[in-house]
Write a protein that holds these residues in place. Structure first.
Motif, PDB file in Angstrom:
ATOM      1  N   ALA A  82       0.848  -1.042   0.054  1.00  0.00           N
ATOM      2  CA  ALA A  82      -0.120  -0.057   0.095  1.00  0.00           C
ATOM      3  C   ALA A  82       0.783   1.127   0.169  1.00  0.00           C
ATOM      4  O   ALA A  82       1.940   1.226   0.693  1.00  0.00           O
ATOM      5  N   GLU A  83       0.445   2.329  -0.753  1.00  0.00           N
ATOM      6  CA  GLU A  83       1.141   3.576  -0.775  1.00  0.00           C
ATOM      7  C   GLU A  83       0.036   4.760  -0.658  1.00  0.00           C
ATOM      8  O   GLU A  83      -1.183   4.354  -0.946  1.00  0.00           O
ATOM      9  N   LEU A  84       0.332   5.910  -0.433  1.00  0.00           N
ATOM     10  CA  LEU A  84      -0.512   6.954  -0.340  1.00  0.00           C
ATOM     11  C   LEU A  84      -0.968   7.353  -1.667  1.00  0.00           C
ATOM     12  O   LEU A  84      -0.245   7.599  -2.507  1.00  0.00           O
ATOM     13  N   ALA A  85      -2.343   7.337  -1.818  1.00  0.00           N
ATOM     14  CA  ALA A  85      -2.635   7.578  -3.222  1.00  0.00           C
ATOM     15  C   ALA A  85      -2.947   9.317  -3.291  1.00  0.00           C
ATOM     16  O   ALA A  85      -3.001  10.309  -2.094  1.00  0.00           O
ATOM     17  N   PRO A  86      -2.723   9.774  -4.486  1.00  0.00           N
ATOM     18  CA  PRO A  86      -2.798  11.209  -4.531  1.00  0.00           C
ATOM     19  C   PRO A  86      -4.293  11.798  -4.358  1.00  0.00           C
ATOM     20  O   PRO A  86      -5.229  11.072  -4.694  1.00  0.00           O
ATOM     21  N   GLU A  87      -4.406  12.939  -3.779  1.00  0.00           N
ATOM     22  CA  GLU A  87      -5.727  13.456  -3.584  1.00  0.00           C
ATOM     23  C   GLU A  87      -6.321  13.906  -4.720  1.00  0.00           C
ATOM     24  O   GLU A  87      -5.645  14.554  -5.655  1.00  0.00           O
ATOM     25  N   SER A  88      -7.442  13.817  -4.847  1.00  0.00           N
ATOM     26  CA  SER A  88      -8.075  14.162  -6.207  1.00  0.00           C
ATOM     27  C   SER A  88      -9.197  15.207  -6.067  1.00  0.00           C
ATOM     28  O   SER A  88      -9.472  15.375  -5.039  1.00  0.00           O
TER      29      SER A  88
END
Length: 88
Positions: A82-88
């Motif tokens: 798991a990695e931090l997803a970009p905020e959309s």
């Protein structure tokens, strides 16, 4: 390195971390993220990226964010990364 089988983006609520003593809340939030991913990706082997840890601990041990957006990838060997997803 194993090939990706599936990939999902989750918004994980961390409100349950409030049930812990104030000085343990970020530790509890990390455990909640692992537990959530293990349940939803059906794997006990969950590896978290350093970015997730930094985001949870960014405001200290007593004030984790109320939710976090994570991109989780399940590999052929069953491991979830798991990695931090970009905020959309």
């Amino acid at each position: 390195m194993a090939e990706k089988m599936e990939e999902h983006v989750y918004v994980i609520p961390l409100r349950d971390a409030r049930r812990m003593p104030r000085w343990k809340r970020s530790n509890g939030a990390i455990k909640d993220i692992r537990k959530y991913l293990a349940k939803h990706m059906k794997s006990e082997d969950v590896k978290l990226d350093q970015g997730i840890n930094e985001k949870v601990w960014s405001r200290g041990s007593s004030k984790p964010p109320s939710k976090i957006r994570v991109r989780a990838m399940k590999m052929e060997d069953g491991q979830v990364q798991a990695e931090l997803a970009p905020e959309s």
